[in-house]
Write a protein that holds these residues in place. Structure first.
Motif: not given
Lengths: 230, 230
Positions: B228, B168-169, B165, B184, B173, B176-177, B180-182
């Motif tokens: 986080v 990602l944050l 995390f 997560t 980064w 892209g989204v 990030a979803i994958d």
């Protein structure tokens, strides 16, 4: 002795229905906490999860005691084994409601979700609560016929889950990675809550028919969340 | 009769160890599929999950049969009840490995993860496999003493989860989204795999000591992924 055992089975069944009611309430309050950034509601859900866990412990202890003392076979044996599986599902559903509440608490005083996702998540909560309330009724009435309809209701959950990902991957998404991560996890919590409700209903089918079926052992998430192509 | 029952309990224990080995292999192959965008490996994991499910069905059927025919009490009863709970954990671990493989398949021929996350996920896979292999050894040897160490190993999983995390944050980064979803979801799959391994080990404690403990009933995810702060 026999009457006492029948009463014990009924008590365990009542505890399952009670747990279902508690998880429905928890998810309802957690959703309010989420939508309204309501810290008190979030705290209430987090605290109340201990009660769900306590009912489960009591139920499981009763079931194991009944196995030891009554040495049941056939339907009574299946009832006790299945009750312990259902209690595991219900406890997990309580955990998932608590996860929603914890996220609301973590982001407080901010909203977790951007406005464009509110309607989808509100509907997810309604569907999830409908699923668990219906699962409780199926337990109470041994209503195997109703399980097919329950699965259809759960299909709407899958559609909503897809909607969430469509929103996150849309070019208009302007809320950033943190909100996308939160929405991803929340969507999974609601979907898994629904899965466990369907699982409980399917266990009633096992109980009534004695048939193991592949669906029974493992409620598959029928949609991988990631199967929304961007 | 008594010898046959002892043999049946041993057979069920062996099946648990077998399932643990199968889930470790599944996660190992799924991780290769993920890291190397290896479609064959992904398909292999997805197909092999049916075998894990089949072993679980056989195990649970044996356990229910043994309850009905042998009417066990005390330790033998606890052994059978606990075996069914462990088989549920192990089946779920197989599902989680399959989720990883399905995501690799979905994104094929592309890599799911950007390079900067590879090291973290490789390490998550190593820790997850170490946890399940150790859980299997604990089952085989009834080694209650080893459970404390297992929980310490699981702490590393929580740290890795946080690392994901953090990446990602990070302002850097740039993936892209969708990625990030994958990431997560993947991170949650590995973490939950580890949680179930710890859960299995804790069930051995129940078996040996007869003590229900709060940790036993519900392996709490000790870190909410969303805790986080960005």
């Amino acid at each position: 002795m026999r009457i006492a055992f029948t009463e014990e089975l009924q008590f365990i069944s009542d505890q399952l229905v009670e747990m279902a009611g508690l998880t429905a309430t928890a998810l309802d309050q957690a959703t309010t906490a989420l939508m309204e950034a309501d810290l008190d509601k979030a705290e209430a859900v987090i605290s109340a999860d201990e009660h769900i866990d306590a009912v489960r412990r009591d139920l499981d202890t009763r079931a194991v005691d009944a196995l030891a003392r009554q040495q049941p076979v056939a339907t009574d044996l299946r009832t006790l084994v299945t009750a312990m599986r259902m209690s595991a599902d219900l406890e997990r559903m309580g955990d998932l409601a608590r996860h929603v509440a914890k996220l609301a608490r973590l982001r407080y005083p901010h909203q977790v979700l951007p406005k464009e996702l509110n309607a989808t998540f509100s509907r997810m909560a309604e569907v999830a609560e409908a699923l668990v309330n219906e699962a409780a009724r199926i337990i109470r009435d041994n209503d195997v016929e109703a399980v097919a309809q329950l699965k259809i209701t759960d299909d709407e959950m899958d559609d909503l889950h897809r909607d969430v990902f469509r929103t996150l991957l849309d070019d208009d998404w302007a809320s950033g990675v943190q909100a996308a991560i939160d929405a991803t996890l929340l969507s999974r919590y609601y979907e898994r809550f629904g899965d466990h409700a369907v699982s409980i209903a399917q266990r009633v089918v096992y109980l009534v028919t004695g048939q193991w079926d592949d669906d029974f052992l493992n409620v598959e998430e029928r949609l991988e969340v990631t199967e929304v192509k961007s």
